[in-house]
Write a protein that holds these residues in place. Structure first.
Motif, PDB file in Angstrom:
ATOM      1  N   SER A   5       0.829  -1.208   0.000  1.00 34.56           N
ATOM      2  CA  SER A   5       0.000   0.000   0.000  1.00 34.56           C
ATOM      3  C   SER A   5       0.856   1.246   0.000  1.00 34.56           C
ATOM      4  CB  SER A   5      -0.947   0.010   1.202  1.00 34.56           C
ATOM      5  OG  SER A   5      -0.215   0.153   2.404  1.00 34.56           O
ATOM      6  N   VAL A   6       0.244   2.319  -0.476  1.00 34.47           N
ATOM      7  CA  VAL A   6       0.883   3.636  -0.548  1.00 34.47           C
ATOM      8  C   VAL A   6      -0.126   4.661  -0.053  1.00 34.47           C
ATOM      9  CG1 VAL A   6       1.772   5.402  -2.126  1.00 34.47           C
ATOM     10  CG2 VAL A   6       2.411   3.005  -2.454  1.00 34.47           C
ATOM     11  N   PRO A   7       0.251   5.573   0.867  1.00 33.59           N
ATOM     12  CA  PRO A   7      -0.712   6.575   1.341  1.00 33.59           C
ATOM     13  C   PRO A   7      -1.079   7.576   0.252  1.00 33.59           C
ATOM     14  CG  PRO A   7       1.487   7.034   2.191  1.00 33.59           C
ATOM     15  CD  PRO A   7       1.568   5.701   1.510  1.00 33.59           C
ATOM     16  N   ILE A   8      -2.350   7.958   0.213  1.00 36.98           N
ATOM     17  CA  ILE A   8      -2.788   8.970  -0.757  1.00 36.98           C
ATOM     18  C   ILE A   8      -3.415  10.177  -0.066  1.00 36.98           C
ATOM     19  CG2 ILE A   8      -3.174   7.185  -2.497  1.00 36.98           C
ATOM     20  CD1 ILE A   8      -6.206   7.706  -2.120  1.00 36.98           C
ATOM     21  N   HIS A  28      -5.215   4.855   1.778  1.00 37.64           N
ATOM     22  CA  HIS A  28      -4.103   4.250   1.042  1.00 37.64           C
ATOM     23  C   HIS A  28      -4.650   3.599  -0.220  1.00 37.64           C
ATOM     24  CE1 HIS A  28      -2.057   4.774   4.845  1.00 37.64           C
ATOM     25  NE2 HIS A  28      -0.965   4.168   4.430  1.00 37.64           N
ATOM     26  N   ILE A  29      -3.837   3.578  -1.254  1.00 32.25           N
ATOM     27  CA  ILE A  29      -4.131   2.717  -2.397  1.00 32.25           C
ATOM     28  C   ILE A  29      -3.358   1.423  -2.169  1.00 32.25           C
ATOM     29  CG2 ILE A  29      -2.299   3.778  -3.810  1.00 32.25           C
ATOM     30  CD1 ILE A  29      -4.101   3.123  -6.273  1.00 32.25           C
ATOM     31  N   PHE A  30      -4.041   0.289  -2.290  1.00 23.26           N
ATOM     32  CA  PHE A  30      -3.392  -0.981  -2.003  1.00 23.26           C
ATOM     33  C   PHE A  30      -3.586  -1.952  -3.165  1.00 23.26           C
ATOM     34  CE2 PHE A  30      -7.702  -1.522  -0.514  1.00 23.26           C
ATOM     35  CZ  PHE A  30      -8.014  -2.856  -0.728  1.00 23.26           C
ATOM     36  N   TYR A  31      -2.681  -2.911  -3.258  1.00 20.06           N
ATOM     37  CA  TYR A  31      -2.662  -3.842  -4.376  1.00 20.06           C
ATOM     38  C   TYR A  31      -1.934  -5.103  -3.932  1.00 20.06           C
ATOM     39  CZ  TYR A  31       1.784  -1.390  -4.542  1.00 20.06           C
ATOM     40  OH  TYR A  31       2.976  -0.810  -4.192  1.00 20.06           O
ATOM     41  N   SER A  32      -2.126  -6.183  -4.681  1.00 16.56           N
ATOM     42  CA  SER A  32      -1.522  -7.456  -4.319  1.00 16.56           C
ATOM     43  C   SER A  32      -0.006  -7.369  -4.379  1.00 16.56           C
ATOM     44  CB  SER A  32      -2.014  -8.567  -5.250  1.00 16.56           C
ATOM     45  OG  SER A  32      -1.319  -9.770  -5.000  1.00 16.56           O
ATOM     46  N   SER A  87       1.272   1.565 -11.975  1.00 20.64           N
ATOM     47  CA  SER A  87       2.369   2.308 -11.333  1.00 20.64           C
ATOM     48  C   SER A  87       2.178   3.805 -11.509  1.00 20.64           C
ATOM     49  CB  SER A  87       3.712   1.875 -11.922  1.00 20.64           C
ATOM     50  OG  SER A  87       4.002   0.534 -11.611  1.00 20.64           O
ATOM     51  N   LEU A  88       1.751   4.211 -12.695  1.00 21.85           N
ATOM     52  CA  LEU A  88       1.502   5.634 -12.948  1.00 21.85           C
ATOM     53  C   LEU A  88       0.420   6.165 -12.017  1.00 21.85           C
ATOM     54  CD1 LEU A  88       1.659   8.251 -14.747  1.00 21.85           C
ATOM     55  CD2 LEU A  88      -0.244   7.244 -16.024  1.00 21.85           C
ATOM     56  N   ILE A  89      -0.682   5.424 -11.873  1.00 19.28           N
ATOM     57  CA  ILE A  89      -1.782   5.870 -11.020  1.00 19.28           C
ATOM     58  C   ILE A  89      -1.330   5.955  -9.570  1.00 19.28           C
ATOM     59  CG2 ILE A  89      -4.031   5.152 -10.097  1.00 19.28           C
ATOM     60  CD1 ILE A  89      -4.647   4.097 -12.924  1.00 19.28           C
ATOM     61  N   ILE A  90      -0.567   4.966  -9.099  1.00 19.23           N
ATOM     62  CA  ILE A  90      -0.087   4.975  -7.716  1.00 19.23           C
ATOM     63  C   ILE A  90       0.793   6.188  -7.460  1.00 19.23           C
ATOM     64  CG2 ILE A  90       1.414   3.777  -6.077  1.00 19.23           C
ATOM     65  CD1 ILE A  90       0.414   1.137  -7.326  1.00 19.23           C
ATOM     66  N   GLU A  91       1.711   6.461  -8.368  1.00 18.18           N
ATOM     67  CA  GLU A  91       2.622   7.596  -8.162  1.00 18.18           C
ATOM     68  C   GLU A  91       1.897   8.926  -8.262  1.00 18.18           C
ATOM     69  OE1 GLU A  91       5.677   7.428  -6.992  1.00 18.18           O
ATOM     70  OE2 GLU A  91       5.179   5.296  -6.848  1.00 18.18           O
ATOM     71  N   THR A  92       0.856   8.986  -9.083  1.00 15.87           N
ATOM     72  CA  THR A  92       0.076  10.229  -9.205  1.00 15.87           C
ATOM     73  C   THR A  92      -0.703  10.491  -7.917  1.00 15.87           C
ATOM     74  OG1 THR A  92      -0.157   9.907 -11.593  1.00 15.87           O
ATOM     75  CG2 THR A  92      -1.697  11.425 -10.552  1.00 15.87           C
ATOM     76  N   LEU A  93      -1.172   9.438  -7.277  1.00 14.87           N
ATOM     77  CA  LEU A  93      -1.978   9.591  -6.067  1.00 14.87           C
ATOM     78  C   LEU A  93      -1.146   9.658  -4.790  1.00 14.87           C
ATOM     79  CD1 LEU A  93      -4.893   7.064  -6.764  1.00 14.87           C
ATOM     80  CD2 LEU A  93      -4.897   9.537  -7.070  1.00 14.87           C
ATOM     81  N   ARG A  94       0.109   9.283  -4.861  1.00 13.61           N
ATOM     82  CA  ARG A  94       0.953   9.190  -3.669  1.00 13.61           C
ATOM     83  C   ARG A  94       0.956  10.505  -2.874  1.00 13.61           C
ATOM     84  NH1 ARG A  94       5.434   6.057  -2.098  1.00 13.61           N
ATOM     85  NH2 ARG A  94       5.451   5.010  -4.148  1.00 13.61           N
TER      86      ARG A  94
END
Length: 296
Positions: A157-160, A273-277, A287-294
């Motif tokens: 997960s990554v915090p957004i 957070h955005i989370f993924y397996s 990856s692009l979406i995760i980094e944009t939302l980070r």
């Protein structure tokens, strides 16, 4: 032989998920009779009945459920790895499926993604607004967005968002007609607007904290919603007290339409957070979406 059983298992997974030979045949691009023959071959090869068929529905047997539960995720991993190989060195493209609550989407997802998506015309984003704790692997989502303390152990997960301050609010009209609560015990004398985000889950408790004292309050009231927006609207209409993120209620607090109560008892909660397996290789689009939302 191996190629045949792999194809047969893919056919079974498609039928079991669709609960229909008609829909599964359309998805696989084969006839219903051919698909039925494939399933019978697989059942004969395994010596087990995998599907229960009636005139109206199709459902997995106990053996079918076990096969679906244990094998389908592995096929998904293989598909993801093959897709990632195809996309190495290529432009960002493909479909990304994400589940998020309406509040998380409106407050933290869409404001950041709306401009970025225009740069990638071959990227397709499917957002399913659902506040429930969705199993993203079983439901074939690429990612989910939930509070950080509600994410499974096997997920990355990554915090957004930052942590969210909670407030208990009521309309000015409601507080004019009812005594202002001064302690958590006073909540029992008020109409409280509850939320529950899934029928499989209980009504959400109001978590309160003050000077090291933690309280889990089960409040009562005539209204129950699965959206914080609906709870906000009900509070604005004077139906009672609502337990909401401060950022959501802020415009009406500033305008005087809402007032807060029990401020000293209202804590901050873990941000989204955005989370993924963690077992799957990230595709470039995700990856692009995760980094944009980070959230830094």
């Amino acid at each position: 032989m191996a190629d045949e059983i792999y194809r047969d298992i893919v056919a079974f997974i498609t039928v079991a998920r669709a609960r229909s030979f008609t829909r599964a045949a359309a998805e696989l691009g084969v006839s219903q009779s051919a698909l039925s023959h494939t399933i019978r071959q697989l059942e004969a090869r395994l010596g087990l009945r995998l599907l229960t068929r009636t005139t109206r529905s199709v459902s997995p047997t106990q053996a079918g459920e076990r096969l679906l539960e244990r094998v389908a995720p592995r096929f998904a991993v293989i598909a993801d790895e093959l897709a990632s190989l195809c996309e190495l060195g290529s432009k960002i493209a493909g479909t990304v499926r994400v589940t998020a609550s309406d509040f998380a989407f409106n407050a933290f997802v869409w404001p950041r993604l709306s401009g970025e998506l225009r740069k990638y015309p071959d990227l397709k984003l499917e957002i399913v607004n659902d506040p429930a704790l969705t199993d993203i692997v079983a439901e074939r989502f690429d990612a989910g967005i939930r509070p950080g303390d509600q994410i499974g152990k096997n997920m990355s997960s990554v915090p957004i968002s930052p942590d969210l301050q909670i407030v208990i609010v009521a309309s000015t009209a409601y507080l004019s007609a009812n005594p202002r609560p001064l302690t958590p015990d006073d909540l029992s004398q008020h109409a409280c607007i509850n939320t529950r985000f899934s029928f499989r889950e209980g009504i959400n408790a109001w978590e309160l904290r003050k000077e090291g004292i933690n309280l889990t309050c089960r409040v009562e009231g005539p209204l129950l919603f699965n959206s914080v927006y609906a709870a906000l609207d009900a509070a604005l209409a004077g139906y009672g007290l609502a337990y909401l993120p401060e950022i959501l209620a802020r415009p009406w607090l500033e305008s005087g339409h809402l007032q807060t109560v029990l401020d000293a008892w209202c804590p901050a909660q873990r941000g989204f957070h955005i989370f993924y397996s963690g077992e799957r290789q990230l595709l470039p689009a995700l990856s692009l979406i995760i980094e944009t939302l980070r959230y830094e």
